[in-house]
Write a protein that holds these residues in place. Structure first.
Motif, PDB file in Angstrom:
ATOM      1  N   LEU A 164       0.839  -1.191   0.000  1.00 30.02           N
ATOM      2  CA  LEU A 164       0.000   0.000   0.000  1.00 30.02           C
ATOM      3  C   LEU A 164       0.876   1.244   0.000  1.00 30.02           C
ATOM      4  O   LEU A 164       1.848   1.341   0.739  1.00 30.02           O
ATOM      5  CB  LEU A 164      -0.880   0.026   1.259  1.00 30.02           C
ATOM      6  N   CYS A 165       0.477   2.187  -0.817  1.00 29.16           N
ATOM      7  CA  CYS A 165       1.107   3.502  -0.822  1.00 29.16           C
ATOM      8  C   CYS A 165       0.111   4.492  -0.221  1.00 29.16           C
ATOM      9  O   CYS A 165      -1.104   4.409  -0.460  1.00 29.16           O
ATOM     10  CB  CYS A 165       1.466   3.917  -2.238  1.00 29.16           C
ATOM     11  N   ALA A 166       0.611   5.409   0.566  1.00 26.63           N
ATOM     12  CA  ALA A 166      -0.233   6.439   1.164  1.00 26.63           C
ATOM     13  C   ALA A 166       0.475   7.778   1.076  1.00 26.63           C
ATOM     14  O   ALA A 166       1.705   7.843   1.001  1.00 26.63           O
ATOM     15  CB  ALA A 166      -0.553   6.107   2.624  1.00 26.63           C
ATOM     16  N   SER A 167      -0.307   8.838   1.086  1.00 28.70           N
ATOM     17  CA  SER A 167       0.298  10.167   1.117  1.00 28.70           C
ATOM     18  C   SER A 167      -0.432  11.042   2.120  1.00 28.70           C
ATOM     19  O   SER A 167      -1.577  10.773   2.494  1.00 28.70           O
ATOM     20  CB  SER A 167       0.292  10.817  -0.279  1.00 28.70           C
ATOM     21  N   SER A 168       0.252  12.084   2.544  1.00 35.02           N
ATOM     22  CA  SER A 168      -0.300  12.953   3.565  1.00 35.02           C
ATOM     23  C   SER A 168       0.186  14.373   3.354  1.00 35.02           C
ATOM     24  O   SER A 168       1.341  14.592   2.982  1.00 35.02           O
ATOM     25  CB  SER A 168       0.111  12.451   4.950  1.00 35.02           C
TER      26      SER A 168
END
Lengths: 112, 115
Positions: free
Chosen positions: A91-95
Protein backbone atom coordinates in the motif's frame (compact mmCIF):
# COMPACT_ATOMS: atom_id res chain seq x y z
CA UNK A 1 -9.30 15.63 -6.33
CA UNK A 2 -7.60 12.52 -7.68
CA UNK A 3 -6.61 9.91 -5.12
CA UNK A 4 -3.39 7.99 -4.68
CA UNK A 5 -2.65 5.92 -7.76
CA UNK A 6 -0.79 2.64 -7.72
CA UNK A 7 0.23 0.17 -10.40
CA UNK A 8 0.14 -2.63 -11.12
CA UNK A 9 -2.88 -3.82 -9.12
CA UNK A 10 -1.80 -7.44 -9.21
CA UNK A 11 1.52 -9.16 -9.81
CA UNK A 12 2.55 -12.80 -9.75
CA UNK A 13 6.25 -13.67 -9.84
CA UNK A 14 8.48 -16.59 -8.97
CA UNK A 15 10.83 -16.46 -6.04
CA UNK A 16 14.20 -14.88 -6.75
CA UNK A 17 12.68 -12.68 -9.47
CA UNK A 18 12.50 -8.91 -9.14
CA UNK A 19 9.44 -6.69 -9.11
CA UNK A 20 8.69 -2.97 -8.95
CA UNK A 21 5.65 -1.06 -7.79
CA UNK A 22 4.77 2.51 -8.66
CA UNK A 23 2.90 5.13 -6.68
CA UNK A 24 1.65 8.60 -7.57
CA UNK A 25 0.50 10.51 -4.48
CA UNK A 26 -2.19 13.14 -4.20
CA UNK A 27 -0.99 16.41 -5.67
CA UNK A 28 0.63 18.63 -3.06
CA UNK A 29 1.17 15.88 -0.50
CA UNK A 30 4.75 16.11 0.69
CA UNK A 31 4.79 12.90 2.72
CA UNK A 32 4.63 9.48 1.09
CA UNK A 33 4.53 6.09 2.77
CA UNK A 34 4.89 2.49 1.66
CA UNK A 35 3.22 -0.18 3.78
CA UNK A 36 3.25 -3.96 3.58
CA UNK A 37 0.00 -5.72 4.53
CA UNK A 38 0.27 -9.47 4.98
CA UNK A 39 -3.00 -11.38 4.92
CA UNK A 40 -4.71 -11.23 8.30
CA UNK A 41 -2.53 -8.44 9.63
CA UNK A 42 -2.59 -4.69 9.74
CA UNK A 43 -0.36 -2.66 7.44
CA UNK A 44 3.27 -2.29 8.50
CA UNK A 45 5.30 0.74 7.51
CA UNK A 46 8.25 0.00 5.22
CA UNK A 47 9.46 3.49 4.39
CA UNK A 48 8.41 7.11 4.77
CA UNK A 49 9.50 9.99 2.52
CA UNK A 50 9.25 13.69 3.18
CA UNK A 51 9.50 15.29 -0.26
CA UNK A 52 12.36 13.26 -1.76
CA UNK A 53 14.17 12.53 1.50
CA UNK A 54 13.81 9.38 3.62
CA UNK A 55 12.36 10.00 7.09
CA UNK A 56 12.08 6.42 8.32
CA UNK A 57 13.21 3.19 6.70
CA UNK A 58 13.92 1.25 9.87
CA UNK A 59 11.59 -1.61 8.92
CA UNK A 60 12.65 -1.87 5.28
CA UNK A 61 14.58 -5.11 4.57
CA UNK A 62 17.37 -3.29 2.83
CA UNK A 63 19.10 -6.41 1.56
CA UNK A 64 16.25 -6.93 -0.88
CA UNK A 65 13.92 -3.91 -0.79
CA UNK A 66 14.68 -0.46 -2.15
CA UNK A 67 12.60 2.63 -2.70
CA UNK A 68 13.04 6.02 -4.24
CA UNK A 69 10.98 9.12 -4.69
CA UNK A 70 12.11 11.10 -7.66
CA UNK A 71 11.63 14.87 -7.57
CA UNK A 72 9.47 14.52 -4.48
CA UNK A 73 6.44 13.22 -6.37
CA UNK A 74 6.18 9.65 -7.73
CA UNK A 75 7.75 6.76 -5.90
CA UNK A 76 8.92 3.28 -6.81
CA UNK A 77 9.33 0.32 -4.46
CA UNK A 78 11.48 -2.56 -5.68
CA UNK A 79 12.05 -6.08 -4.40
CA UNK A 80 15.08 -8.01 -5.62
CA UNK A 81 15.18 -10.95 -5.19
CA UNK A 82 11.69 -11.79 -4.01
CA UNK A 83 11.01 -14.44 -1.37
CA UNK A 84 7.83 -16.39 -0.69
CA UNK A 85 7.23 -14.37 2.49
CA UNK A 86 7.04 -11.17 0.45
CA UNK A 87 3.57 -12.18 -0.73
CA UNK A 88 1.39 -9.34 0.52
CA UNK A 89 -0.48 -6.23 -0.48
CA UNK A 90 1.78 -3.21 -0.86
CA UNK A 91 0.00 0.00 0.00
CA UNK A 92 1.11 3.50 -0.82
CA UNK A 93 -0.23 6.44 1.16
CA UNK A 94 0.30 10.17 1.12
CA UNK A 95 -0.30 12.95 3.56
CA UNK A 96 -0.32 16.72 3.57
CA UNK A 97 -0.58 17.36 7.29
CA UNK A 98 1.27 14.36 8.64
CA UNK A 99 -1.88 13.21 10.41
CA UNK A 100 -4.47 11.88 7.98
CA UNK A 101 -3.04 9.50 5.45
CA UNK A 102 -4.78 8.73 2.16
CA UNK A 103 -4.21 5.26 0.78
CA UNK A 104 -4.07 3.93 -2.73
CA UNK A 105 -5.80 0.68 -3.77
CA UNK A 106 -2.66 -1.36 -3.26
CA UNK A 107 -0.69 -3.90 -5.29
CA UNK A 108 -1.31 -7.53 -4.47
CA UNK A 109 1.93 -9.48 -4.90
CA UNK A 110 2.00 -13.26 -5.06
CA UNK A 111 5.40 -14.95 -4.99
CA UNK A 112 5.36 -18.61 -6.06
CA UNK B 1 6.99 -0.88 22.76
CA UNK B 2 4.25 0.98 20.96
CA UNK B 3 1.34 -1.26 20.07
CA UNK B 4 -2.33 -1.36 19.19
CA UNK B 5 -4.68 -4.18 20.12
CA UNK B 6 -8.00 -5.03 18.55
CA UNK B 7 -9.20 -7.89 20.75
CA UNK B 8 -12.00 -9.08 18.45
CA UNK B 9 -11.28 -10.73 15.13
CA UNK B 10 -14.92 -10.36 14.14
CA UNK B 11 -17.97 -8.46 15.33
CA UNK B 12 -21.46 -9.50 14.25
CA UNK B 13 -24.35 -7.04 14.47
CA UNK B 14 -27.91 -6.95 13.22
CA UNK B 15 -28.85 -4.05 10.98
CA UNK B 16 -30.26 -1.17 12.98
CA UNK B 17 -28.51 -2.17 16.20
CA UNK B 18 -25.64 -0.19 17.70
CA UNK B 19 -22.13 -1.41 17.03
CA UNK B 20 -18.84 -1.15 18.88
CA UNK B 21 -15.42 -2.15 17.61
CA UNK B 22 -12.81 -2.16 20.34
CA UNK B 23 -9.29 -0.78 20.32
CA UNK B 24 -6.70 -0.36 23.05
CA UNK B 25 -3.24 1.07 22.70
CA UNK B 26 0.11 1.19 24.44
CA UNK B 27 2.30 4.16 23.64
CA UNK B 28 4.54 6.50 25.53
CA UNK B 29 3.60 10.14 25.39
CA UNK B 30 0.44 11.53 23.88
CA UNK B 31 -1.05 9.36 21.17
CA UNK B 32 -2.77 10.37 17.99
CA UNK B 33 -5.47 7.81 17.25
CA UNK B 34 -7.16 6.86 14.01
CA UNK B 35 -9.75 4.53 12.56
CA UNK B 36 -9.59 3.31 8.98
CA UNK B 37 -11.97 1.06 7.05
CA UNK B 38 -11.01 -1.34 4.28
CA UNK B 39 -13.47 -2.70 1.76
CA UNK B 40 -12.55 -5.78 -0.33
CA UNK B 41 -9.90 -5.09 -2.98
CA UNK B 42 -9.69 -1.46 -1.99
CA UNK B 43 -7.26 0.63 -0.01
CA UNK B 44 -7.84 1.92 3.48
CA UNK B 45 -10.22 4.84 3.91
CA UNK B 46 -9.85 7.34 6.73
CA UNK B 47 -12.83 7.42 9.12
CA UNK B 48 -11.84 9.67 12.01
CA UNK B 49 -9.02 10.80 14.24
CA UNK B 50 -8.31 12.01 17.76
CA UNK B 51 -5.50 14.50 18.13
CA UNK B 52 -6.51 16.60 21.12
CA UNK B 53 -9.59 18.22 22.66
CA UNK B 54 -13.01 16.63 23.03
CA UNK B 55 -12.74 12.94 23.82
CA UNK B 56 -15.69 12.12 21.57
CA UNK B 57 -14.85 12.52 17.92
CA UNK B 58 -17.21 12.20 15.00
CA UNK B 59 -16.22 10.95 11.61
CA UNK B 60 -17.46 9.76 8.26
CA UNK B 61 -20.59 7.67 7.62
CA UNK B 62 -22.04 8.31 11.10
CA UNK B 63 -19.18 6.72 13.00
CA UNK B 64 -17.77 8.13 16.22
CA UNK B 65 -15.09 7.11 18.67
CA UNK B 66 -14.35 7.91 22.27
CA UNK B 67 -10.85 8.47 23.57
CA UNK B 68 -10.42 7.18 27.13
CA UNK B 69 -6.99 8.01 28.48
CA UNK B 70 -7.34 6.10 31.76
CA UNK B 71 -8.34 2.91 29.95
CA UNK B 72 -6.04 3.60 26.98
CA UNK B 73 -8.92 2.84 24.65
CA UNK B 74 -10.36 4.32 21.48
CA UNK B 75 -13.48 2.30 20.66
CA UNK B 76 -15.34 2.88 17.41
CA UNK B 77 -19.12 3.19 17.63
CA UNK B 78 -22.19 3.76 15.53
CA UNK B 79 -25.73 4.09 16.89
CA UNK B 80 -27.42 2.18 14.07
CA UNK B 81 -25.51 -0.26 11.86
CA UNK B 82 -26.07 -0.64 8.14
CA UNK B 83 -25.39 -3.71 5.99
CA UNK B 84 -23.07 -1.49 3.94
CA UNK B 85 -20.90 -0.97 7.05
CA UNK B 86 -19.67 -4.55 6.67
CA UNK B 87 -15.91 -4.27 6.15
CA UNK B 88 -12.55 -4.61 7.86
CA UNK B 89 -11.79 -1.91 10.44
CA UNK B 90 -8.33 -0.91 11.57
CA UNK B 91 -7.34 1.12 14.59
CA UNK B 92 -4.01 2.94 14.33
CA UNK B 93 -1.82 5.10 16.53
CA UNK B 94 0.80 7.67 15.75
CA UNK B 95 2.93 9.58 18.16
CA UNK B 96 4.81 12.81 18.02
CA UNK B 97 8.47 12.60 18.76
CA UNK B 98 8.98 9.59 16.57
CA UNK B 99 8.52 9.64 12.83
CA UNK B 100 5.77 12.14 12.35
CA UNK B 101 2.72 10.43 10.92
CA UNK B 102 4.19 6.93 11.27
CA UNK B 103 1.11 4.78 11.87
CA UNK B 104 1.11 1.58 13.88
CA UNK B 105 -1.94 -0.51 13.00
CA UNK B 106 -3.89 -3.13 14.87
CA UNK B 107 -4.57 -6.43 13.15
CA UNK B 108 -8.07 -5.42 12.16
CA UNK B 109 -11.62 -6.39 13.10
CA UNK B 110 -14.06 -7.74 10.56
CA UNK B 111 -17.49 -6.20 11.00
CA UNK B 112 -20.43 -8.18 9.66
CA UNK B 113 -23.86 -6.53 9.66
CA UNK B 114 -26.75 -8.86 8.85
CA UNK B 115 -30.12 -7.66 7.53
Amino acid sequence: EAGVAQSPRYKIIEKRQSVAFWCNPISGHATLYWYQQILGQGPKLLIQFQNNGVVDDSQLPKDRFSAERLKGVDSTLKIQPAKLEDSAVYLCASSKSGYEQYFGPGTRLTVT
Amino acid sequence: AQSVAQPEDQVNVAEGNPLTVKCTYSVSGNPYLFWYVQYPNRGLQFLLKYITGDNLVKGSYGFEAEFNKSQTSFHLKKPSALVSDSALYFCAVSFYGGSQGNLIFGKGTKLSVKP
